[in-house]
Design a protein around this motif. Structure first.
Motif, short mmCIF file in Angstrom:
data_model
loop_
_atom_site.label_atom_id
_atom_site.label_comp_id
_atom_site.label_asym_id
_atom_site.label_seq_id
_atom_site.Cartn_x
_atom_site.Cartn_y
_atom_site.Cartn_z
N SER A 17 2.00 -7.79 2.55
CA SER A 17 0.73 -8.17 1.93
C SER A 17 0.19 -9.44 2.57
O SER A 17 0.92 -10.44 2.67
CB SER A 17 0.95 -8.40 0.43
N THR A 46 -2.60 -2.85 17.71
CA THR A 46 -2.76 -2.95 16.26
C THR A 46 -1.38 -3.21 15.68
O THR A 46 -0.41 -2.54 16.04
CB THR A 46 -3.34 -1.63 15.71
N VAL A 49 -1.21 -1.05 9.75
CA VAL A 49 -2.12 -0.05 9.22
C VAL A 49 -2.45 -0.53 7.83
O VAL A 49 -1.56 -0.74 7.00
CB VAL A 49 -1.46 1.36 9.19
N ARG A 50 -3.73 -0.76 7.60
CA ARG A 50 -4.16 -1.29 6.32
C ARG A 50 -4.52 -0.13 5.39
O ARG A 50 -5.24 0.78 5.78
CB ARG A 50 -5.36 -2.21 6.53
N SER A 51 -4.00 -0.19 4.18
CA SER A 51 -4.30 0.84 3.19
C SER A 51 -4.44 0.20 1.83
O SER A 51 -4.17 -1.00 1.66
CB SER A 51 -3.19 1.90 3.17
N GLY A 52 -4.84 0.97 0.85
CA GLY A 52 -5.01 0.43 -0.51
C GLY A 52 -3.73 -0.13 -1.09
O GLY A 52 -3.75 -1.03 -1.92
N GLY A 53 -2.59 0.38 -0.64
CA GLY A 53 -1.31 -0.07 -1.17
C GLY A 53 -0.69 -1.22 -0.41
O GLY A 53 0.45 -1.58 -0.65
N LEU A 55 0.03 -3.22 3.48
CA LEU A 55 0.08 -3.09 4.93
C LEU A 55 1.38 -2.43 5.35
O LEU A 55 2.43 -2.71 4.80
CB LEU A 55 0.01 -4.47 5.59
N THR A 56 1.27 -1.60 6.36
CA THR A 56 2.45 -1.00 6.95
C THR A 56 2.48 -1.41 8.43
O THR A 56 1.49 -1.21 9.13
CB THR A 56 2.39 0.54 6.85
N THR A 58 2.87 -1.22 12.28
CA THR A 58 2.85 -0.16 13.28
C THR A 58 4.14 -0.23 14.09
O THR A 58 4.91 -1.19 13.98
CB THR A 58 1.66 -0.33 14.23
#
Length: 110
Positions: A17, A46, A49-53, A55-56, A58
């Motif tokens: 986060s 990159t 990977v940004r998402s609603g939950g 960051l993951t 790469t």
């Protein structure tokens, strides 16, 4: 390469986060985001990977993270070593190979 940017990468990856990384590093949310974008631009990859939950990381980030940890540790070691060589008296120092450390330089005779 900015060690602060690498630290932002490490902490963000650990916490998943940007908000939590900003809080832990005492930066603003936008400050951490800027650091991560700058690092991505410098490296040309990159990192998350940004998402609603959250960051993951790469695969690029996963591969870079151990190197980033090493670079931050080396930066800390350089700073610690330099601090041991700073004169406490404010006077000139010289390197004494026999002593293996900095020692006060002799004062010129007046």
């Amino acid at each position: 390469m900015n060690v602060g940017h690498l630290q932002a990468l490490i902490v963000t990856a650990e916490l998943g986060s940007v908000t939590d990384a900003a809080r832990q590093l005492s930066y603003s949310l936008s400050g951490i985001s800027r650091q991560l974008r700058a690092l991505e631009a410098e490296l040309g990859v990159t990192l998350f990977v940004r998402s609603g939950g959250g960051l993951t990381p790469t695969q690029s980030a996963v591969d870079i993270l151990p190197l980033a940890v090493s670079m931050v540790a080396l930066g800390d070691a350089v700073s610690a070593t330099a601090s041991r060589h700073r004169p406490s008296s404010g006077g000139a120092v010289r390197r004494d190979p026999a002593a293996g450390r900095a020692v006060p330089a002799p004062r010129p005779h007046q």
